[in-house]
Design an enzyme around this catalytic site. Structure first.
Site, mmCIF file in Angstrom:
data_model
loop_
_atom_site.group_PDB
_atom_site.id
_atom_site.type_symbol
_atom_site.label_atom_id
_atom_site.label_comp_id
_atom_site.label_asym_id
_atom_site.label_seq_id
_atom_site.Cartn_x
_atom_site.Cartn_y
_atom_site.Cartn_z
ATOM 1 N N LYS A 118 0.782 -1.109 -0.168
ATOM 2 C CA LYS A 118 -0.144 -0.112 0.076
ATOM 3 C C LYS A 118 0.971 1.254 -0.031
ATOM 4 O O LYS A 118 1.872 1.213 0.802
ATOM 5 C CB LYS A 118 -0.775 -0.109 1.334
ATOM 6 C CG LYS A 118 -1.756 1.186 1.383
ATOM 7 C CD LYS A 118 -2.814 1.109 2.508
ATOM 8 C CE LYS A 118 -2.255 1.326 3.906
ATOM 9 N NZ LYS A 118 -1.743 2.734 4.013
ATOM 10 N N GLU A 187 -8.993 7.880 4.326
ATOM 11 C CA GLU A 187 -8.989 8.133 5.470
ATOM 12 C C GLU A 187 -9.352 9.514 5.865
ATOM 13 O O GLU A 187 -9.025 10.676 5.174
ATOM 14 C CB GLU A 187 -7.216 8.026 5.756
ATOM 15 C CG GLU A 187 -7.098 8.067 7.500
ATOM 16 C CD GLU A 187 -5.686 7.729 7.997
ATOM 17 O OE1 GLU A 187 -5.084 7.118 7.396
ATOM 18 O OE2 GLU A 187 -5.411 7.993 9.115
HETATM 19 O O1 KIV Z 1 -0.705 2.583 8.568
HETATM 20 C C1 KIV Z 1 -1.609 2.374 8.970
HETATM 21 O O2 KIV Z 1 -2.357 1.620 10.268
HETATM 22 C C2 KIV Z 1 -2.716 2.693 7.946
HETATM 23 C C3 KIV Z 1 -4.010 2.575 8.347
HETATM 24 C C4 KIV Z 1 -4.426 3.835 9.094
HETATM 25 C C5 KIV Z 1 -4.915 2.406 7.244
HETATM 26 O O3 KIV Z 1 -2.291 3.042 6.723
#
Ligand code: KIV
Length: 279
Positions: A118, A187
């Site tokens: 991600k 978010e």
């Molecule tokens: O780093 C993380 O935990 C995240 C979540 C808030 C989606 O990116």
């Protein structure tokens, strides 16, 4: 009902969106927590760079290194058997060049064993997402409040409240989808904006502080289970208070040791011979 043991794939997420079946995601940073969440039937585990704040004690996610995420990803993938495991690409590990992004994503998959990565940002990361996806690396996007840009955003407040911001986030979401992202975390944006984006996209949106109309939800497990209490965002629902349970357990332990109540006979090793000699 026992959760299905069939491994979750990115294609399942797209299908679940089409079917209207909500996707569940929580963060995990170690094998024990991963195994517990997996046993509960969670769909997706995220080795988030929130690691830096809730586990490593940093103020932001910025100090988190690729080595740290690789290390924790390997633990999570050892603990999980059904969930899809996604790792965050930390601050500045994917923006310098496409080659840098490819090499770093490869480490997360080869050494960390994760199934996807991600990364944060909109149009500026669309090209690198396309390159990763073309190379066979599944990528999830992250829009709205992007914590790696906290200093530029001026804090952790909600974004997308003006028409201009809402338009930009919506356009970015479409660009990430066009670049090949298989899903997008939204978010801290208004619920109606998240709903509109979710309806516009064919890929699933996973909300955190983005209302109920997203295709799935994610929470930081340390927030959801009451382990991290330095600050608890308004959008977090606490499902357990493990922090309090641990403090209580530790106090009882301290008391028992000081009173001589622990270890008791049942916790002590007394080989039969020595026991007889003593008698
Ligand atoms: O780093 C993380 O935990 C995240 C979540 C808030 C989606 O990116």
């Amino acid at each position: 009902m026992q959760p299905s043991l069939k491994k979750v794939r990115i294609t399942d997420l797209a299908r679940w969106k089409r079917q209207g079946r909500k996707i569940t995601m929580l963060t995990a940073y170690d094998a024990t927590m991963a195994a517990l969440l997996d046993r509960a039937g969670i769909d997706v585990l995220l080795v988030g760079d929130s690691l830096g704040m809730v586990v490593l004690g940093h103020e932001t996610t910025i100090p988190v290194t690729l080595d740290a995420i690789v290390h924790h990803s390997a633990a999570v993938t050892r603990g999980a058997s059904r969930a899809l495991v996604i790792a965050d690409m930390p601050f500045l590990t994917y923006q310098v060049s496409e080659e840098q992004a490819l090499r770093n994503a490869a480490r997360l998959m080869q050494e960390g064993g994760v199934h996807a990565v991600k990364l944060e940002g909109g149009r500026t990361v669309a090209t690198v997402i396309r390159r990763l996806v073309e190379t066979g690396i599944p990528v999830m996007g992250h829009l709205g409040l992007i914590p790696q840009s906290v200093h530029q955003l001026g804090g952790y407040g909600a974004v997308g409240k003006t028409d201009e911001e809402a338009t930009r986030i919506t356009e970015d979401a479409v660009r990430l989808q066009d670049a090949g992202a298989f899903g997008i975390v939204l978010e801290s944006i208004p619920a109606d904006l998240a709903g509109r984006i979710s309806a516009k996209l064919t890929i699933p949106t996973i909300g955190i502080g983005a209302g109920p109309e997203c295709d799935g939800q994610v929470l930081v497990s340390y927030d959801a289970f009451g382990l991290f209490d330095r600050f608890v965002p308004r959008f977090v629902k606490q499902y357990a208070n493990l922090g309090e349970a641990i403090v209580k357990g530790a106090r009882d332990y301290i008391q028992d040791v000081q009173d001589g109540a622990f270890p008791g006979e049942e916790h002590s090793i007394r080989p039969p011979l020595i026991a007889k000699e003593r008698a």
